[in-house]
Design a protein around this motif. Structure first.
Motif, mmCIF file in Angstrom:
data_model
loop_
_atom_site.group_PDB
_atom_site.id
_atom_site.type_symbol
_atom_site.label_atom_id
_atom_site.label_comp_id
_atom_site.label_asym_id
_atom_site.label_seq_id
_atom_site.Cartn_x
_atom_site.Cartn_y
_atom_site.Cartn_z
ATOM 1 N N TYR A 279 -1.503 2.859 -3.977
ATOM 2 C CA TYR A 279 -0.265 2.108 -3.790
ATOM 3 C C TYR A 279 0.573 2.755 -2.697
ATOM 4 O O TYR A 279 0.383 3.923 -2.351
ATOM 5 N N ALA A 280 1.504 1.962 -2.175
ATOM 6 C CA ALA A 280 2.424 2.444 -1.144
ATOM 7 C C ALA A 280 3.806 1.874 -1.426
ATOM 8 O O ALA A 280 3.931 0.715 -1.822
ATOM 9 N N ILE A 281 4.815 2.702 -1.212
ATOM 10 C CA ILE A 281 6.202 2.301 -1.434
ATOM 11 C C ILE A 281 7.043 2.702 -0.228
ATOM 12 O O ILE A 281 7.029 3.869 0.177
ATOM 13 N N ALA B 35 2.938 -1.401 10.876
ATOM 14 C CA ALA B 35 3.051 -2.813 11.250
ATOM 15 C C ALA B 35 4.159 -3.497 10.448
ATOM 16 O O ALA B 35 4.940 -4.291 10.993
ATOM 17 N N GLU B 36 4.238 -3.202 9.162
ATOM 18 C CA GLU B 36 5.306 -3.756 8.328
ATOM 19 C C GLU B 36 6.670 -3.280 8.822
ATOM 20 O O GLU B 36 7.627 -4.053 8.855
ATOM 21 N N TRP C 262 3.394 -2.078 -2.335
ATOM 22 C CA TRP C 262 2.114 -2.775 -2.342
ATOM 23 C C TRP C 262 1.086 -2.011 -3.161
ATOM 24 O O TRP C 262 1.070 -0.782 -3.187
ATOM 25 N N LEU C 263 0.212 -2.766 -3.794
ATOM 26 C CA LEU C 263 -1.031 -2.193 -4.305
ATOM 27 C C LEU C 263 -2.005 -2.197 -3.138
ATOM 28 O O LEU C 263 -2.074 -3.167 -2.370
ATOM 29 N N ILE C 264 -2.735 -1.121 -2.993
ATOM 30 C CA ILE C 264 -3.755 -1.020 -1.950
ATOM 31 C C ILE C 264 -5.086 -1.337 -2.612
ATOM 32 O O ILE C 264 -5.469 -0.697 -3.593
ATOM 33 N N LYS D 96 -1.473 -5.899 -1.489
ATOM 34 C CA LYS D 96 -0.881 -6.920 -2.343
ATOM 35 C C LYS D 96 0.541 -6.508 -2.692
ATOM 36 O O LYS D 96 0.759 -5.434 -3.266
ATOM 37 N N PRO D 97 1.544 -7.338 -2.328
ATOM 38 C CA PRO D 97 2.920 -6.992 -2.693
ATOM 39 C C PRO D 97 3.061 -6.774 -4.196
ATOM 40 O O PRO D 97 2.458 -7.481 -5.001
ATOM 41 N N LEU D 98 3.846 -5.777 -4.553
ATOM 42 C CA LEU D 98 4.038 -5.464 -5.970
ATOM 43 C C LEU D 98 4.733 -6.592 -6.706
ATOM 44 O O LEU D 98 5.657 -7.211 -6.183
ATOM 45 N N GLU D 99 4.282 -6.826 -7.920
ATOM 46 C CA GLU D 99 4.892 -7.787 -8.831
ATOM 47 C C GLU D 99 5.170 -7.061 -10.141
ATOM 48 O O GLU D 99 4.564 -6.023 -10.433
#
Length: 153
Positions: free
Chosen positions: A68-70, A110-111, A52-54, A5-8
């Motif tokens: 999470y990943a940054i 992939a991103e 993103w939240l994983i 999920k993209p970070l907000e």
């Protein structure tokens, strides 16, 4: 199943809490309020990178936040364009050993391709042999250069 999920801005309290857990592993200092401000800046400026939240579904199919990943962006003449640094990749201890790290690396690769990035860098602690094995098994190579730093005062 693992999703990203993209970070907000509304995710900042959750991600900073996980960041505290992550930094505690190696006794890294963290300024919680400063980290919250930095995340606000990061999320609001797409030129800084992506995060993103994983999420991973439990046995009942209910998604839970697993980490999470940054990715942070840098322009490189050497590599002919934009590269990224996997600045943070954290999987909560309760979610480790389930293939989430491997899935996360595949997602980030992939991103990177979608974003036309030229290279992904990452750092891993010398003592973290589990992460080192994961990265090597997913196509990362040891860099033949030493990373050095200079803290601007």
């Amino acid at each position: 199943m693992t999703t990203f999920k993209p970070l907000e801005v509304s995710d900042i309290p959750i991600i900073v809490e996980m960041m505290q857990e992550f930094y505690a592993i190696d006794s890294y200092p963290i300024d919680v309020e400063k980290s919250k401000l930095l995340f606000s800046e990061f999320i609001s400026n797409k030129n800084h990178g992506k995060g993103w939240l994983i999420c991973h579904s439990d046995e009942k199919g209910i998604p839970k936040i697993a980490g999470y990943a940054i990715l942070t962006f840098v322009f490189s003449f050497e590599y002919g364009g934009t590269i990224a640094f996997i600045d943070e990749l954290y999987i909560k201890e309760s979610h480790r050993g389930k293939g989430i790290g491997k899935t996360s690396i595949a997602f980030l690769k992939a991103e990177a391709a979608k974003l036309s990035l030229k290279l992904l860098y990452l750092e891993v602690e010398n003592h973290n042999s589990t992460a080192q094995k994961l990265y090597l098994a997913t196509g990362f190579e040891l860099h033949k250069r030493n990373i050095m730093k200079y803290k601007v005062q």
